[in-house]
Design a protein around this motif. Structure first.
Motif, PDB file in Angstrom:
ATOM      1  N   TRP A 150       0.829  -1.194   0.000  1.00 16.06           N
ATOM      2  CA  TRP A 150       0.000   0.000   0.000  1.00 16.06           C
ATOM      3  C   TRP A 150       0.871   1.256   0.000  1.00 16.06           C
ATOM      4  CZ3 TRP A 150      -5.475   0.210   0.229  1.00 16.06           C
ATOM      5  CH2 TRP A 150      -6.091  -1.053   0.259  1.00 16.06           C
ATOM      6  N   ARG A 151       0.357   2.308  -0.655  1.00 17.46           N
ATOM      7  CA  ARG A 151       1.088   3.565  -0.769  1.00 17.46           C
ATOM      8  C   ARG A 151       0.188   4.726  -0.368  1.00 17.46           C
ATOM      9  NH1 ARG A 151       2.292   7.087  -5.260  1.00 17.46           N
ATOM     10  NH2 ARG A 151       0.980   5.755  -6.565  1.00 17.46           N
ATOM     11  N   ASN A 152       0.756   5.644   0.379  1.00 14.21           N
ATOM     12  CA  ASN A 152       0.012   6.822   0.822  1.00 14.21           C
ATOM     13  C   ASN A 152       0.041   7.873  -0.281  1.00 14.21           C
ATOM     14  OD1 ASN A 152      -1.202   8.922   2.127  1.00 14.21           O
ATOM     15  ND2 ASN A 152       0.314   9.132   3.749  1.00 14.21           N
ATOM     16  N   LEU A 153      -1.119   8.159  -0.867  1.00 18.98           N
ATOM     17  CA  LEU A 153      -1.211   9.165  -1.919  1.00 18.98           C
ATOM     18  C   LEU A 153      -1.267  10.573  -1.341  1.00 18.98           C
ATOM     19  CD1 LEU A 153      -3.815   7.457  -4.300  1.00 18.98           C
ATOM     20  CD2 LEU A 153      -1.326   7.506  -4.539  1.00 18.98           C
ATOM     21  N   ALA A 154      -2.013  10.744  -0.278  1.00 15.49           N
ATOM     22  CA  ALA A 154      -2.157  12.057   0.350  1.00 15.49           C
ATOM     23  C   ALA A 154      -2.801  11.864   1.710  1.00 15.49           C
ATOM     24  CB  ALA A 154      -2.997  13.002  -0.507  1.00 15.49           C
ATOM     25  N   GLY A 155      -2.556  12.821   2.603  1.00 14.33           N
ATOM     26  CA  GLY A 155      -3.179  12.765   3.917  1.00 14.33           C
ATOM     27  C   GLY A 155      -2.197  12.391   5.010  1.00 14.33           C
ATOM     28  N   VAL A 156      -2.724  12.294   6.219  1.00 13.34           N
ATOM     29  CA  VAL A 156      -1.923  12.042   7.421  1.00 13.34           C
ATOM     30  C   VAL A 156      -2.174  10.623   7.912  1.00 13.34           C
ATOM     31  CG1 VAL A 156      -1.430  12.805   9.774  1.00 13.34           C
ATOM     32  CG2 VAL A 156      -2.072  14.486   8.022  1.00 13.34           C
ATOM     33  N   GLU A 157      -1.094   9.857   8.090  1.00  9.30           N
ATOM     34  CA  GLU A 157      -1.236   8.471   8.533  1.00  9.30           C
ATOM     35  C   GLU A 157      -1.354   8.349  10.049  1.00  9.30           C
ATOM     36  OE1 GLU A 157       1.553   5.698   7.089  1.00  9.30           O
ATOM     37  OE2 GLU A 157       0.951   5.887   4.994  1.00  9.30           O
ATOM     38  N   LYS A 158      -0.770   9.256  10.800  1.00  6.87           N
ATOM     39  CA  LYS A 158      -0.875   9.184  12.257  1.00  6.87           C
ATOM     40  C   LYS A 158      -0.884  10.585  12.843  1.00  6.87           C
ATOM     41  CE  LYS A 158       4.100   8.435  12.857  1.00  6.87           C
ATOM     42  NZ  LYS A 158       5.111   7.523  13.469  1.00  6.87           N
ATOM     43  N   GLY A 159      -1.485  10.683  14.028  1.00  5.28           N
ATOM     44  CA  GLY A 159      -1.575  11.987  14.662  1.00  5.28           C
ATOM     45  C   GLY A 159      -2.098  11.872  16.084  1.00  5.28           C
ATOM     46  N   ILE A 160      -2.413  13.012  16.645  1.00  6.73           N
ATOM     47  CA  ILE A 160      -2.879  13.087  18.029  1.00  6.73           C
ATOM     48  C   ILE A 160      -3.983  14.128  18.114  1.00  6.73           C
ATOM     49  CG2 ILE A 160      -1.076  14.771  18.608  1.00  6.73           C
ATOM     50  CD1 ILE A 160      -1.027  13.572  21.425  1.00  6.73           C
ATOM     51  N   THR A 161      -4.995  13.859  18.926  1.00 11.71           N
ATOM     52  CA  THR A 161      -6.102  14.796  19.102  1.00 11.71           C
ATOM     53  C   THR A 161      -5.757  15.814  20.181  1.00 11.71           C
ATOM     54  OG1 THR A 161      -7.223  13.539  20.832  1.00 11.71           O
ATOM     55  CG2 THR A 161      -7.653  12.899  18.551  1.00 11.71           C
ATOM     56  N   GLN A 162      -6.617  16.807  20.298  1.00 14.31           N
ATOM     57  CA  GLN A 162      -6.491  17.727  21.421  1.00 14.31           C
ATOM     58  C   GLN A 162      -6.964  17.044  22.703  1.00 14.31           C
ATOM     59  OE1 GLN A 162      -8.803  17.796  19.158  1.00 14.31           O
ATOM     60  NE2 GLN A 162     -10.783  18.406  20.020  1.00 14.31           N
ATOM     61  N   THR A 163      -6.643  17.611  23.827  1.00 12.78           N
ATOM     62  CA  THR A 163      -7.109  17.084  25.110  1.00 12.78           C
ATOM     63  C   THR A 163      -8.548  17.535  25.342  1.00 12.78           C
ATOM     64  OG1 THR A 163      -4.882  17.112  26.039  1.00 12.78           O
ATOM     65  CG2 THR A 163      -6.712  17.012  27.603  1.00 12.78           C
ATOM     66  N   GLY A 164      -9.433  16.562  25.591  1.00 11.64           N
ATOM     67  CA  GLY A 164     -10.841  16.870  25.817  1.00 11.64           C
ATOM     68  C   GLY A 164     -11.227  16.696  27.267  1.00 11.64           C
ATOM     69  N   ASN A 165     -12.234  17.432  27.670  1.00 11.19           N
ATOM     70  CA  ASN A 165     -12.719  17.363  29.045  1.00 11.19           C
ATOM     71  C   ASN A 165     -14.219  17.136  29.060  1.00 11.19           C
ATOM     72  OD1 ASN A 165     -10.243  18.299  30.737  1.00 11.19           O
ATOM     73  ND2 ASN A 165     -10.407  19.819  29.100  1.00 11.19           N
ATOM     74  N   VAL A 166     -14.666  16.453  30.096  1.00 10.73           N
ATOM     75  CA  VAL A 166     -16.099  16.229  30.285  1.00 10.73           C
ATOM     76  C   VAL A 166     -16.712  17.470  30.907  1.00 10.73           C
ATOM     77  CG1 VAL A 166     -17.815  14.804  31.454  1.00 10.73           C
ATOM     78  CG2 VAL A 166     -15.746  13.767  30.541  1.00 10.73           C
ATOM     79  N   GLY A 167     -17.942  17.796  30.467  1.00  6.50           N
ATOM     80  CA  GLY A 167     -18.638  18.934  31.063  1.00  6.50           C
ATOM     81  C   GLY A 167     -18.904  18.699  32.535  1.00  6.50           C
ATOM     82  N   SER A 168     -18.961  19.777  33.299  1.00  3.95           N
ATOM     83  CA  SER A 168     -19.122  19.661  34.751  1.00  3.95           C
ATOM     84  C   SER A 168     -20.451  19.019  35.127  1.00  3.95           C
ATOM     85  CB  SER A 168     -19.017  21.054  35.386  1.00  3.95           C
ATOM     86  OG  SER A 168     -20.004  21.919  34.839  1.00  3.95           O
ATOM     87  N   ALA A 169     -21.477  19.204  34.292  1.00 10.18           N
ATOM     88  CA  ALA A 169     -22.791  18.659  34.623  1.00 10.18           C
ATOM     89  C   ALA A 169     -22.837  17.149  34.450  1.00 10.18           C
ATOM     90  CB  ALA A 169     -23.867  19.311  33.761  1.00 10.18           C
ATOM     91  N   ARG A 170     -21.962  16.615  33.591  1.00  9.23           N
ATOM     92  CA  ARG A 170     -22.013  15.183  33.318  1.00  9.23           C
ATOM     93  C   ARG A 170     -20.765  14.451  33.792  1.00  9.23           C
ATOM     94  NH1 ARG A 170     -22.916  15.267  27.036  1.00  9.23           N
ATOM     95  NH2 ARG A 170     -21.288  16.857  27.300  1.00  9.23           N
ATOM     96  N   GLY A 171     -19.814  15.164  34.381  1.00 13.10           N
ATOM     97  CA  GLY A 171     -18.555  14.539  34.764  1.00 13.10           C
ATOM     98  C   GLY A 171     -18.717  13.422  35.779  1.00 13.10           C
TER      99      GLY A 171
END
Length: 271
Positions: free
Chosen positions: A113-134
């Motif tokens: 397989w060959r990567n034509l375009a795009g990102v093969e690996k990465g990292i998301t931002q840090t997410g937090n649960v809302g205070s009402a549902r935490g």
């Protein structure tokens, strides 16, 4: 009787006559009529046309040979490989008791397989649960985009998406909270996948306690390990949490290589 003067005069006349004859022959040879001049001009134009045609043929042969040795663009028909185009996102996750998490992802595929375009690996931002549902173990939203285009000539090593989730422990150290892996859908369409996550268990209770105190919990050295079959049978894991993934799959040129290629139905498929 002839005298010597008469002989000299005769010789001079003969020489002059010979020179005159030679001059007349030269003039006759150089004389050209308008018709003969036009004929010669036409022959010259024909020769030039023949030369131009020969040069054009040589240039055409050069272009043909250059075109045969040039690499074919895999994105233009006839396709040298089929293509798999993915878009979507890692939308959210839900881990009981966790309020701050991030995810790392990577697309894993075979060597063909060959990567034509795009990102093969990465990292998301840090997410937090809302205070009402935490307190109830609510949902952490990332909406991290995924976009990649791959090509291959056979289905061996079909792409997989590996996701690993991390969060802080009681001391603020980043530790793994779960691993998950899924194969990319093989047909075009829109898919929603609730990916179950798991973590490896320590071999003994003492190892678990020491790992929790030192911040070195049991984890894989390479997160991609979960996409392989070798060695998985000796690993004990426990299920914990899930990640929601949305994928839009488009295929191109697969029918040429003997694979079925159905058009998308427009429905959302839940995996």
């Amino acid at each position: 009787f002839p005298t010597m003067a008469d002989g000299a005069t005769t010789s001079a006349r003969a020489a002059a006559s010979a020179r005159g004859s030679a001059r007349e022959k030269k003039q006759q040879a150089e004389a050209v009529t308008p018709r003969s001049r036009a004929r010669r001009g036409g022959d010259k134009e024909e020769d030039e046309d023949d030369e131009e045609e020969a040069e054009a043929e040589v240039e055409a042969e050069k272009k043909k040979s250059a075109g045969s040795t040039k690499d074919h663009d895999a994105t233009e028909p006839p396709y040298a490989s089929f293509q798999l185009i993915l878009t979507g996102c890692i939308e959210s996750c839900q881990f009981q008791g966790e309020e701050t998490l991030l995810a790392r992802y990577e697309f894993v595929h075979g060597v063909d397989w060959r990567n034509l375009a795009g990102v093969e690996k990465g990292i998301t931002q840090t997410g937090n649960v809302g205070s009402a549902r935490g307190a109830a173990g609510g949902i952490i939203v990332w909406n991290h985009p995924l976009e990649i285009g791959l090509s291959a000539t056979n289905a061996f090593g079909w792409p997989q998406l590996v996701v690993s989730v991390y969060g802080p422990d009681f001391a603020g150290r980043e530790v793994v909270r779960g691993y998950g892996v899924m194969h990319v859908p093989v047909s075009a369409g829109r898919y929603v996948k609730y990916l179950p996550m798991w973590t490896p268990c320590p071999a003994t209770a003492a190892e678990g306690i020491s790992g929790a105190l030192s911040g070195r919990r049991t984890e894989y050295l390479d997160p991609v390990f979960v996409s392989r079959g070798a060695g998985r049978e000796i690993t004990q894991v426990r299920s914990f949490g899930r990640v929601k993934i949305v994928l839009n799959v488009v295929t191109k040129g697969m029918a040429i290589f003997g694979y079925s290629e159905e058009p998308p139905s427009g429905e959302v498929h839940f995996l």
